[in-house]
Design an enzyme around this catalytic site. Structure first.
Site, PDB file in Angstrom:
ATOM      1  N   HIS A  78       1.009  -1.544   0.185  1.00 18.72           N
ATOM      2  CA  HIS A  78      -0.184  -0.279   0.161  1.00 18.72           C
ATOM      3  C   HIS A  78       0.732   1.274  -0.437  1.00 18.72           C
ATOM      4  CE1 HIS A  78      -3.846  -1.329   1.061  1.00 18.72           C
ATOM      5  NE2 HIS A  78      -3.394  -2.599   1.231  1.00 18.72           N
ATOM      6  N   ASP A  83      -4.987   5.365   1.513  1.00 19.37           N
ATOM      7  CA  ASP A  83      -5.664   4.561   0.143  1.00 19.37           C
ATOM      8  C   ASP A  83      -6.860   3.673   0.792  1.00 19.37           C
ATOM      9  OD1 ASP A  83      -5.486   2.454   2.067  1.00 19.37           O
ATOM     10  OD2 ASP A  83      -3.576   2.463   2.342  1.00 19.37           O
ATOM     11  N   ALA A 125      13.784 -10.390  -4.242  1.00 22.58           N
ATOM     12  CA  ALA A 125      14.194  -9.756  -5.143  1.00 22.58           C
ATOM     13  C   ALA A 125      13.606  -8.755  -6.060  1.00 22.58           C
ATOM     14  CB  ALA A 125      13.825 -11.783  -6.472  1.00 22.58           C
ATOM     15  N   GLN A 145      12.103  -7.213  -8.534  1.00 23.66           N
ATOM     16  CA  GLN A 145      10.767  -7.336  -8.912  1.00 23.66           C
ATOM     17  C   GLN A 145      11.146  -6.945 -10.661  1.00 23.66           C
ATOM     18  OE1 GLN A 145       7.451  -9.439  -7.773  1.00 23.66           O
ATOM     19  NE2 GLN A 145       5.961  -7.986  -8.593  1.00 23.66           N
ATOM     20  N   SER A 157       2.089  -5.711  -9.199  1.00 24.17           N
ATOM     21  CA  SER A 157       3.384  -7.004  -9.501  1.00 24.17           C
ATOM     22  C   SER A 157       1.950  -7.030 -11.151  1.00 24.17           C
ATOM     23  CB  SER A 157       2.584  -7.965  -9.031  1.00 24.17           C
ATOM     24  OG  SER A 157       3.393  -8.165  -7.579  1.00 24.17           O
ATOM     25  N   GLU A 181       3.446  -3.263 -12.851  1.00 24.51           N
ATOM     26  CA  GLU A 181       4.625  -3.286 -13.552  1.00 24.51           C
ATOM     27  C   GLU A 181       4.877  -4.645 -14.387  1.00 24.51           C
ATOM     28  OE1 GLU A 181       6.525  -5.201  -9.240  1.00 24.51           O
ATOM     29  OE2 GLU A 181       6.366  -3.257  -8.401  1.00 24.51           O
ATOM     30  N   GLU A 197      -8.121  -8.470  -3.017  1.00 28.78           N
ATOM     31  CA  GLU A 197      -8.838  -8.871  -4.768  1.00 28.78           C
ATOM     32  C   GLU A 197      -8.560  -9.701  -5.889  1.00 28.78           C
ATOM     33  OE1 GLU A 197      -5.749  -5.951  -5.269  1.00 28.78           O
ATOM     34  OE2 GLU A 197      -6.911  -7.119  -4.271  1.00 28.78           O
TER      35      GLU A 197
END
Length: 480
Positions: free
Chosen positions: A28, A126, A355, A357, A377, A380, A396
């Protein structure tokens, strides 16, 4: 009177200031930090992060905040709250909301200081932070939401109070999919975890939170028009009763490689052919049972494909066990099948716990991503054009899966057996299909289209750039 006018003029000379209040979880905070950077660099805002404190696991948050420009972006950790009165099995989402609600008095004190010392124009929270609206309204500060997941989920939040009033069964038992304006149909079983049991306290919290979204002065969404055109069009058409919705994404971490594991990953990737490696990671919170972890290892081995796998210690009870806790001291590599590391050392790289990412996804050798479908993710992957194997775990993520698989057609979805386990031979099939198969080619082409659209949305004249400028303009016009 003259003094008062002079005071107002002094205030207008100060740069506009925004207070940002994230609920717990690095997932978040990260997009909110990236939003703060955009507001600073492109719109000359100064920012204060006010961090509600769950008393746990704050090292990653501190590291992220310490890297920011201290002249323009400051941060305050509120006193820790206690959860001693809660049962051990309380849902993560309840803890997230309660961390904020139990900090409201301390938040109010900090906002008063900011009102006196800066030109505070807005409070940004948020999607779990809407209880802070009461304090913002009391202090005459405009309350905004930075909605850190898909417009599909926002549409669901707007619709949820109606769903609550017009249904009595559990949502997983709904006979028909839920049709939201401009969105992919959603099965009841794909709704977020906290609403799957109407008798749970988390359900009541979610109903209240969903109603409060409508009282925001505005909602910025970490998505973009060309990714979810139907949803954004529907928000405009619904108009009355909804706050203004601003698509400002993809707001993602661009980051740099730090630490030994980061360099090791990149050096290994440099030696691999283009689009040949599957990246396997389930976010900061995701965990598997020992049985599922073993099946995943054997499936990767069976596939014969190159992979980088971020391994975490197994947990038998929760799929989000790492959300509120530091990774266990046990070495996660010790839970892998006997001989697995030796047998796969030519094709795979296994890294414990973490890692880099963004760098992995942006590398030319990465050809696919086995993911939990967390929205950070997902964005990205979109920005770097990497197709997905969707394996949602909690929150979600099943809703995101519906968008990725049925709506955008950039992902293939895993299927579980009767025990809820994804079996090794199926994993091998998904991996081979994504990296080598025709379906993988199709998904990759679709994803590359969204990559270009994302680039366009963030360009100088792009839809998301203009949308954020619109919010900035509204804030700058507030003379508080």
């Amino acid at each position: 009177m003259a003094l008062d006018t002079h005071g107002q003029q002094q205030n207008l000379i100060k740069p506009p200031h925004v207070a940002i209040v994230p609920t717990p979880g690095i997932g978040h905070l990260t997009p909110l930090v990236e939003l703060a950077k955009l507001l600073l660099v492109h719109h000359n805002f100064t920012i204060t992060f006010i961090i509600p404190n769950d008393g746990l696991h704050l090292a990653p948050q501190k590291k992220l905040l310490q890297a920011l420009d201290p002249q323009a972006i400051s941060y305050i950790f509120l006193p820790p709250v206690s959860f001693d009165d809660l049962p051990n099995d309380v849902m993560v989402e309840i803890k997230m909301v309660l961390t904020l609600t139990r900090s409201l008095s301390a938040l109010r004190d900090e906002l008063i200081v900011l009102i006196q010392s800066t030109r505070l124009v807005a409070l940004v929270v948020d999607l779990f932070g809407t209880d802070a609206f009461d304090v913002a309204n009391e202090l005459h500060v405009s309350p905004y939401i930075f909605f850190t997941t898909a417009a599909l989920s926002l549409s669901l939040i707007f619709h949820f109070p109606h769903l609550h009033e017009t249904t009595t069964c559990e949502y997983r038992d709904l006979p028909e999919p839920i049709q939201l304006p401009g969105c992919v149909p959603l099965h009841g079983r794909d709704l977020t975890d906290p609403v799957q049991d109407r008798s749970n306290e988390a359900y009541k919290v979610m109903v209240r939170m969903c109603k409060k979204h409508r009282s925001a002065a505005g909602i910025m969404v970490n998505s973009f028009v060309d990714l979810e055109p139907g949803a954004f069009k529907a928000f405009k058409e619904q108009g009355q009763g909804l706050p203004p919705v601003y698509p400002v994404g993809p707001v993602i971490k661009m980051g740099s490689v730090d630490g030994f594991e980061g360099n090791e990953c990149m050096k290994w990737l440099d030696k691999q052919p283009n689009e040949s490696v599957l990246f396997v990671s389930f976010g900061s919170g995701g965990t598997f049972s020992q049985e599922q972890m073993t099946e995943l290892a054997l499936g990767l081995e069976l596939s014969g494909q190159r992979f980088i796998w971020v391994v975490k210690s197994p947990n038998e009870t929760a799929k989000n066990a790492n959300y509120f806790s530091v990774q266990g001291s046990e070495d996660p590599l010790g839970f892998l099948p006997n001989g697995f590391l030796d047998r796969t050392k030519e094709v795979g790289l296994v890294v414990p716990s973490w890692a880099p990412q963004v760098q992995v996804l942006s590398h030319r050798a990465t050809g696919g991503f086995l993911t939990h479908c967390g929205w950070n993710s997902t964005l990205e992957s979109i920005v770097h054009g990497v197709p997905l194997i969707a394996w949602p775990l909690y929150a979600e993520q099943r809703t995101n899966r519906a968008l990725l698989v049925d709506g955008l057609k950039v992902a293939v979805v895993v299927k579980c057996n009767d025990k809820g386990i994804v079996e090794s031979q199926d994993i091998a099939k998904y991996v081979r299909g994504l990296i080598e198969g025709d379906e993988g080619k199709l998904l990759r082409n679709n994803m590359k289209g969204y990559k270009e659209a994302a680039k366009l949305a963030l360009s100088q004249e792009g839809s998301s750039t203009k949308s954020l400028a619109e919010v900035a303009q509204v804030w700058k016009s507030l003379n508080t």
